[in-house]
Design a protein around this motif. Structure first.
Motif, PDB file in Angstrom:
ATOM      1  N   UNK A 252       0.839  -1.203   0.000  1.00 48.97           N
ATOM      2  CA  UNK A 252       0.000   0.000   0.000  1.00 48.97           C
ATOM      3  C   UNK A 252       0.870   1.247   0.000  1.00 48.97           C
ATOM      4  N   UNK A 253       1.963   1.218   0.748  1.00 48.22           N
ATOM      5  CA  UNK A 253       2.850   2.381   0.815  1.00 48.22           C
ATOM      6  C   UNK A 253       3.376   2.769  -0.561  1.00 48.22           C
ATOM      7  N   UNK A 254       3.595   1.785  -1.412  1.00 54.55           N
ATOM      8  CA  UNK A 254       4.140   2.072  -2.737  1.00 54.55           C
ATOM      9  C   UNK A 254       3.163   2.860  -3.602  1.00 54.55           C
ATOM     10  N   UNK A 255       1.861   2.624  -3.433  1.00 52.14           N
ATOM     11  CA  UNK A 255       0.890   3.300  -4.291  1.00 52.14           C
ATOM     12  C   UNK A 255       0.159   4.435  -3.577  1.00 52.14           C
ATOM     13  N   UNK A 256      -0.090   4.288  -2.259  1.00 54.41           N
ATOM     14  CA  UNK A 256      -0.806   5.303  -1.488  1.00 54.41           C
ATOM     15  C   UNK A 256      -0.144   5.434  -0.122  1.00 54.41           C
ATOM     16  N   UNK A 257       0.998   6.099  -0.057  1.00 56.65           N
ATOM     17  CA  UNK A 257       1.743   6.129   1.208  1.00 56.65           C
ATOM     18  C   UNK A 257       0.958   6.731   2.372  1.00 56.65           C
ATOM     19  N   UNK A 258       0.170   7.764   2.109  1.00 57.64           N
ATOM     20  CA  UNK A 258      -0.601   8.367   3.202  1.00 57.64           C
ATOM     21  C   UNK A 258      -1.629   7.381   3.755  1.00 57.64           C
ATOM     22  N   UNK A 259      -2.220   6.578   2.881  1.00 57.83           N
ATOM     23  CA  UNK A 259      -3.173   5.568   3.334  1.00 57.83           C
ATOM     24  C   UNK A 259      -2.480   4.535   4.215  1.00 57.83           C
ATOM     25  N   UNK A 260      -1.259   4.177   3.864  1.00 56.23           N
ATOM     26  CA  UNK A 260      -0.508   3.221   4.682  1.00 56.23           C
ATOM     27  C   UNK A 260      -0.297   3.769   6.090  1.00 56.23           C
ATOM     28  N   UNK A 261       0.025   5.053   6.189  1.00 57.88           N
ATOM     29  CA  UNK A 261       0.203   5.674   7.505  1.00 57.88           C
ATOM     30  C   UNK A 261      -1.099   5.612   8.293  1.00 57.88           C
ATOM     31  N   UNK A 262      -2.198   5.958   7.636  1.00 57.80           N
ATOM     32  CA  UNK A 262      -3.488   6.015   8.322  1.00 57.80           C
ATOM     33  C   UNK A 262      -3.967   4.637   8.755  1.00 57.80           C
ATOM     34  N   UNK A 263      -3.573   3.606   8.029  1.00 58.09           N
ATOM     35  CA  UNK A 263      -3.968   2.243   8.401  1.00 58.09           C
ATOM     36  C   UNK A 263      -3.375   1.808   9.736  1.00 58.09           C
ATOM     37  N   UNK A 264      -2.320   2.480  10.179  1.00 55.06           N
ATOM     38  CA  UNK A 264      -1.700   2.147  11.464  1.00 55.06           C
ATOM     39  C   UNK A 264      -2.394   2.815  12.643  1.00 55.06           C
ATOM     40  N   UNK A 265      -3.364   3.664  12.380  1.00 55.01           N
ATOM     41  CA  UNK A 265      -3.990   4.453  13.444  1.00 55.01           C
ATOM     42  C   UNK A 265      -4.533   3.577  14.561  1.00 55.01           C
TER      43      UNK A 265
END
Length: 566
Positions: A252-265
């Protein structure tokens, strides 16, 4: 050619429609976009849209909404679409009459055969040559939509009228779109937007549209780009869940890095913390905001590290923390992020919290003090509320009553009802009072999402009746049993697991990973092996349960402020 983009909120249709318009222009086509940059081009249409979104208009009926939406598109048609087509341009719309059929028919339940003649009248016989349905998992769409609000600093935006119905509306609207596409395959092209890079989607889309413009026959109705993450040969289980989650996060980080960050919330544990550290420099604000509900030492260390880079987000992440270290950090952050610092004081009646509130009152920040007064029933809190009433800060005073029981609070809610019913409804979270019960009953048909969320933690007959009524319609019925181990909570989860699997998972947060929880997690993972929100919520629940099992016994507190919308 007339090209229309359809899809649920958060599907990516606005982004893709604007990318297509820009690309076609570069290829030499003359293009008009009726919603360029996400804004309707006809001023009258924009005004109508504001009206249909206004959550204060709770009495607006589905029929009224439908006709207003038709008027909006009729104006767009007369002012933008028809003139562009008459000039020989390619005209692109982001939503057209199909959206209103899907919303009013599929979503609101009005009879389709009564809606279609009205749409024909509004269209004047002009329908798109090509409809591109950007199809996405509704849970993933919610994640992206929430992330977009955070990145554009609109996190505190209230619900629109559609939003008040609950997340189930998007599911029903999507099903309606897919049914329309099935019945008209020559006109509709379905573009999946779940787990592929945007550049890949854009290229596949441009290729398909240019082929239509050049008169080349299209053999497919659904474009399914190859997924960015490989499908696993073996099933995902609790034993390999952590490994699979972080493998997926890397993709996910490769295509949508901000989404990857938010998934860790809100996910505790060393593995999640190490990943947050890796993201912190690039995404300090998102990383900080995602630590709401985390009370371990590494999370506090990271907050202090990020406090200069993202003071507002760090302050927000302190919500629910009442320890001395959090109090000291709030003192440091107050000068740079007073609004967020004060909002983070919800449920905090400590001396340092009241010292900050008193300082803010001297600074003239009454509204901000009210925003962080939830759960406070001391005499000082009532003095602040009285000041708010004198200043006519009715919505802020109502929100300050959140989780405050008793006759005094209910009397003030009664006074506030004519000013802001929704704010008063929100304030009844977890309360079983006459005002709360009456308000839920009167607003269940107009603001079901808020009614159900106000039931969080309630174990009363009225609460269960509302949940059981609401669960077939929307996921928020399951949100309201977060952390509840009652037998009726388990029954609700199991009965509606097929419809709301990601929410059934998230409702387990705060519970031990006992036999019931293990069975439910394993079942959802088996039935939805490739759904990103399912994987995320399953890991969040497992990581939280593991962390709680390693701590001294205490009364679990389910922090709904750290919920990730999935």
């Amino acid at each position: 050619m007339f090209i229309d983009f359809e899809g649920i909120d958060g599907s990516g249709k606005t982004t893709l429609s604007n990318l297509l318009a820009a690309k076609l222009k570069r290829l030499g086509y003359r293009v008009a976009h009726a919603r360029e940059g996400g804004e309707l081009q006809a001023p009258a249409a924009r005004r109508i849209r504001e009206l249909t979104r206004d959550s204060r208009l709770l009495e607006m009926s589905p029929r009224t909404e439908f006709f207003l939406n038709l008027a909006r598109d009729a104006q767009q048609l007369d002012e933008v679409v028809a003139p562009a087509l008459s000039r020989g341009e390619v005209c692109i719309t982001d939503r057209y009459l199909y959206s209103h059929l899907a919303l009013s028919g599929g979503g609101r339940g009005l009879p389709m055969d009564e809606l279609r003649p009205a749409c024909e009248l509004a269209s004047q016989g002009l329908w798109p040559d090509l409809v591109i349905l950007v199809d996405v998992d509704p849970d993933l769409a919610r994640l992206r939509k929430r992330l977009g609000k955070l990145q554009s600093k609109r996190a505190s935006d209230g619900d629109s009228r559609k939003g008040l119905v609950g997340a189930g509306l998007a599911v029903r609207v999507r099903e309606s779109f897919l049914e329309m596409a099935r019945k008209d395959p020559q006109r509709w092209l379905i573009l999946e937007n779940n787990d592929v890079p945007l550049r890949v989607l854009e290229q596949r889309l441009v290729d398909a549209v240019v082929a239509r413009l050049e008169g080349r026959e299209q053999q497919v109705q659904r474009i399914v780009p190859a997924p960015a993450r490989p499908r696993h040969a073996s099933p995902t289980t609790l034993q390999n869940l952590e490994e699979r989650f972080f493998q997926t996060l890397d993709t996910v980080e490769q295509r949508e890095p901000a989404l990857a960050v938010w998934m860790l919330s809100g996910i505790p544990g060393l593995a999640a913390h190490q990943q947050r550290l890796a993201f912190a420099e690039r995404f300090p604000g998102l990383t900080a905001r995602g630590m709401v509900g985390l009370d371990d030492v590494p999370a506090m260390d990271l907050r202090e590290l990020l406090s200069d880079l993202a003071p507002a987000e760090v302050a927000f992440s302190l919500t629910g923390r009442t320890d001395s270290r959090a109090a000291m950090l709030r003192q440091r952050l107050y000068a740079r992020a007073p609004t967020e610092v004060l909002a983070s004081l919800k449920q905090d009646g400590s001396a340092p919290a009241w010292a900050l509130r008193e300082r803010a009152m001297r600074d003239g920040r009454l509204a901000d003090v009210l925003a962080g007064l939830a759960g406070q029933d001391c005499e000082e809190s009532w003095v602040v509320r009285e000041a708010g009433m004198q200043r006519k800060l009715f919505a802020e005073v109502a929100r300050s009553l959140t989780c405050v029981p008793g006759a005094r609070a209910d009397a003030l809610r009664e006074v506030l009802l004519p000013h802001d019913r929704l704010a008063v409804l929100r304030s009844t979270q977890g309360l079983d009072t006459p005002v709360a019960r009456g308000l839920r009953e009167s607003l269940a048909g107009k603001a079901l999402k808020l009614v159900l969320r106000s039931l969080t933690g309630l174990d009363t007959e009225e609460a269960w009746a509302l949940r059981e009524r609401g669960a077939p319609q929307t996921k928020e019925a399951l949100d309201s049993v977060d952390g509840m181990a009652a037998s009726r909570a388990w029954k609700l989860r199991v009965d509606h697991l097929g419809r709301w699997p990601t929410t059934a998972l998230s409702s387990l947060k705060g519970l031990p990973m006992g036999p019931h929880a293990q069975a439910l997690v394993e079942r959802v993972l088996a039935e939805h092996p490739d759904r990103l929100p399912v994987l995320r919520n399953a890991y969040a629940v497992a990581a939280t349960a593991r962390t709680l099992s390693q701590q001294p016994a205490r009364t679990p507190r389910v922090d709904t402020s750290s919920r990730v919308e999935a």
